[in-house]
Design a protein around this motif. Structure first.
Motif, short mmCIF file in Angstrom:
data_model
loop_
_atom_site.label_atom_id
_atom_site.label_comp_id
_atom_site.label_asym_id
_atom_site.label_seq_id
_atom_site.Cartn_x
_atom_site.Cartn_y
_atom_site.Cartn_z
N ARG A 220 0.84 -1.20 0.00
CA ARG A 220 0.00 0.00 0.00
C ARG A 220 0.88 1.26 0.00
O ARG A 220 1.85 1.36 0.75
CB ARG A 220 -0.92 0.00 1.22
N GLY A 221 0.52 2.21 -0.85
CA GLY A 221 1.24 3.47 -0.91
C GLY A 221 2.39 3.50 -1.90
O GLY A 221 2.94 4.57 -2.18
N ARG A 222 2.75 2.35 -2.45
CA ARG A 222 3.87 2.30 -3.39
C ARG A 222 3.38 2.54 -4.81
O ARG A 222 2.21 2.32 -5.14
CB ARG A 222 4.57 0.94 -3.33
N THR A 223 4.31 2.99 -5.68
CA THR A 223 4.08 3.04 -7.12
C THR A 223 5.24 2.31 -7.79
O THR A 223 6.40 2.67 -7.57
CB THR A 223 4.01 4.48 -7.64
N LEU A 224 4.94 1.29 -8.57
CA LEU A 224 5.96 0.44 -9.16
C LEU A 224 6.14 0.80 -10.64
O LEU A 224 5.30 0.46 -11.47
CB LEU A 224 5.57 -1.02 -9.00
N ASN A 225 7.22 1.52 -10.94
CA ASN A 225 7.53 1.93 -12.30
C ASN A 225 8.56 0.99 -12.93
O ASN A 225 9.44 0.47 -12.24
CB ASN A 225 8.09 3.36 -12.33
N HIS A 226 8.45 0.79 -14.23
CA HIS A 226 9.43 0.02 -15.01
C HIS A 226 9.74 -1.33 -14.36
O HIS A 226 10.89 -1.73 -14.25
CB HIS A 226 10.72 0.83 -15.19
N ALA A 227 8.70 -1.99 -13.90
CA ALA A 227 8.84 -3.28 -13.23
C ALA A 227 7.90 -4.30 -13.86
O ALA A 227 6.88 -3.95 -14.45
CB ALA A 227 8.54 -3.14 -11.74
N PHE A 228 8.27 -5.56 -13.72
CA PHE A 228 7.39 -6.67 -14.08
C PHE A 228 6.92 -7.27 -12.77
O PHE A 228 7.73 -7.81 -12.01
CB PHE A 228 8.13 -7.71 -14.93
N GLN A 235 -6.39 -15.62 -5.94
CA GLN A 235 -7.73 -15.98 -5.44
C GLN A 235 -7.85 -15.71 -3.95
O GLN A 235 -8.96 -15.62 -3.42
CB GLN A 235 -8.05 -17.44 -5.75
N ASN A 236 -6.72 -15.57 -3.28
CA ASN A 236 -6.73 -15.33 -1.83
C ASN A 236 -6.63 -13.85 -1.47
O ASN A 236 -6.40 -13.52 -0.30
CB ASN A 236 -5.58 -16.10 -1.16
N THR A 237 -6.79 -12.98 -2.45
CA THR A 237 -6.89 -11.55 -2.14
C THR A 237 -8.35 -11.19 -1.87
O THR A 237 -9.27 -11.81 -2.42
CB THR A 237 -6.39 -10.68 -3.30
N THR A 238 -8.55 -10.18 -1.06
CA THR A 238 -9.88 -9.61 -0.91
C THR A 238 -10.09 -8.60 -2.04
O THR A 238 -9.12 -8.17 -2.68
CB THR A 238 -10.01 -8.89 0.44
N PRO A 239 -11.32 -8.20 -2.33
CA PRO A 239 -11.54 -7.16 -3.35
C PRO A 239 -10.75 -5.88 -3.06
O PRO A 239 -10.22 -5.25 -3.99
CB PRO A 239 -13.05 -6.92 -3.30
N GLU A 240 -10.63 -5.51 -1.79
CA GLU A 240 -9.89 -4.30 -1.43
C GLU A 240 -8.40 -4.47 -1.72
O GLU A 240 -7.74 -3.55 -2.23
CB GLU A 240 -10.09 -3.99 0.06
N GLN A 241 -7.85 -5.65 -1.43
CA GLN A 241 -6.44 -5.89 -1.71
C GLN A 241 -6.17 -5.89 -3.21
O GLN A 241 -5.15 -5.36 -3.66
CB GLN A 241 -6.02 -7.23 -1.11
N MET A 242 -7.08 -6.49 -3.98
CA MET A 242 -6.89 -6.53 -5.42
C MET A 242 -6.89 -5.11 -6.01
O MET A 242 -6.04 -4.77 -6.84
CB MET A 242 -7.96 -7.38 -6.09
N LYS A 243 -7.83 -4.29 -5.59
CA LYS A 243 -7.87 -2.91 -6.08
C LYS A 243 -6.60 -2.17 -5.68
O LYS A 243 -6.02 -1.44 -6.50
CB LYS A 243 -9.10 -2.19 -5.51
N MET A 244 -6.15 -2.36 -4.46
CA MET A 244 -4.92 -1.72 -4.00
C MET A 244 -3.74 -2.15 -4.87
O MET A 244 -2.94 -1.33 -5.31
CB MET A 244 -4.67 -2.07 -2.53
N PHE A 245 -3.64 -3.45 -5.14
CA PHE A 245 -2.53 -3.94 -5.96
C PHE A 245 -2.56 -3.35 -7.36
O PHE A 245 -1.55 -2.85 -7.87
CB PHE A 245 -2.56 -5.47 -6.04
N LEU A 246 -3.71 -3.39 -8.00
CA LEU A 246 -3.81 -2.93 -9.39
C LEU A 246 -3.49 -1.45 -9.52
O LEU A 246 -3.00 -1.01 -10.57
CB LEU A 246 -5.20 -3.23 -9.94
N THR A 247 -3.75 -0.69 -8.49
CA THR A 247 -3.47 0.75 -8.54
C THR A 247 -2.04 1.09 -8.12
O THR A 247 -1.68 2.26 -8.05
CB THR A 247 -4.47 1.52 -7.67
N ARG A 248 -1.20 0.05 -7.86
CA ARG A 248 0.23 0.28 -7.59
C ARG A 248 1.03 0.35 -8.89
O ARG A 248 2.19 0.76 -8.88
CB ARG A 248 0.84 -0.86 -6.77
N ILE A 249 0.44 -0.06 -10.00
CA ILE A 249 1.18 -0.23 -11.25
C ILE A 249 1.49 1.13 -11.86
O ILE A 249 0.59 1.95 -12.08
CB ILE A 249 0.38 -1.13 -12.21
#
Length: 318
Positions: A220-228, A235-249
């Motif tokens: 949470r709070g990170r931004t991942l640039n130029h990364a794979f 499947q073990n993420t909650t909807p909130e975790q998934m949204k948080m992850f996708l918005t780190r990209i």
């Protein structure tokens, strides 16, 4: 009462005892794999084989014997037998050529139409979801694509993450530093990296932080640039975790999210973030979805049957 099907006789030519030994493997272990894959029984005397079972399956097993015999100029490993069986099972399915991946394993490629589609989805999209049962190559091919992008200088680092559901995300209760805390959860990703890049190179890249492990709980709070970025066991993420992850990209980044929606370890009643993401993002341009099924399993031949049996049981309950 129906008559028992006659055994099919197959003779492998030209006679070559070394190739026969390579085909059969130690204690005939390769033949046992072929028996399991086609649900037949095999017996042999020299180059002469008898195959018992349903006629269609017996014919396919006979073709497999000839196929592996032609390859058996050197000893055949269990891995080669199992991957060859997958390719034989999909030989009749038309598919475009598989993308070439730059890794230590020069023969690495998609073995099934779904795997080939998955690799193309990863190449064509910044975010790709790989969804399907265990053993279909979702994680391994995601790591291979990450290694390929890194070796071609398309990304500057590889980031591996997954939810630590079994520890309730309370990683502080586990002994050791951060890497040691999440090591048990990321072991499949580590194993794939070692296989594709070599242990020494992976260790050096970890030291340079070109490869990073990032527990989902700490992203949470990170931004991942130029990364794979690879999110495994999604499947073990909650909807909130998934949204948080996708918005780190961030800029110049690629992300692959893998998971098996039939093996969710979340508390009862908790929605899976993977299921929610699929529903919400299905029509979003720039996001790819690749689906796998039992025909894509590249583990022991029995795994494909186990997956198919569970899928059939699930369909009967709905």
């Amino acid at each position: 009462m129906s008559a028992k099907p006659r055994a099919l006789s197959v003779t492998l030519q030209p006679l070559d005892n070394d190739r026969l030994n390579n085909l059969c493997g130690a204690l005939d272990e390769n033949l046992r794999q072929i028996e399991t894959a086609f649900d037949v029984t095999l017996s042999r005397r020299g180059e002469h084989f008898r195959i018992g079972g349903e006629p269609a399956q017996s014919r396919r097993a006979g073709q497999a014997l000839q196929y592996f015999f032609d390859l058996a100029r050197a000893p055949l490993s269990i891995d080669e037998i199992q991957l060859g069986l997958v390719e034989l099972a999909n030989a009749g399915n038309a598919a475009p050529p598989a993308p070439t991946l730059l890794t230590r394993k020069t023969d690495l490629h998609g073995r099934t139409p779904h795997q080939i589609d998955y690799l193309r989805q990863i190449q064509d999209h910044d975010i790709t979801f790989g969804i399907g049962p265990a053993g279909t190559g979702k994680t391994y091919l995601a790591v291979a694509s990450a290694v390929d992008a890194f070796e071609r200088d398309q990304v500057e680092r590889i980031v591996l993450t997954r939810p630590a559901v079994e520890a309730g995300e309370r990683l502080g209760f586990l002994p050791g530093d951060l890497a040691q805390k999440v090591d048990p959860y990321l072991r499949p990703l580590y194993d794939a990296l070692y296989d594709l890049m070599g242990f020494d190179k992976v260790a050096r890249l970890f030291e340079k932080q070109s490869i990073e492990v990032a527990p989902l709980a700490y992203m949470r709070g990170r931004t991942l640039n130029h990364a794979f970025i690879i999110l495994d066991e999604a499947q073990n993420t909650t909807p909130e975790q998934m949204k948080m992850f996708l918005t780190r990209i961030g800029i110049g980044a690629k992300a692959v999210i893998t998971g098996d929606v039939t093996q969710t370890d979340l508390p009862k009643g908790q929605k899976s973030g993977l299921n929610e993401a699929r529903r919400i993002l299905a029509e979003v341009r720039g996001i790819g979805f690749a689906d796998f099924d039992a025909s894509d399993v590249v583990r022991h031949p029995l795994v494909a049957r186990i997956v198919a049996a569970y899928e059939q049981n699930g369909e009967q309950k709905t």
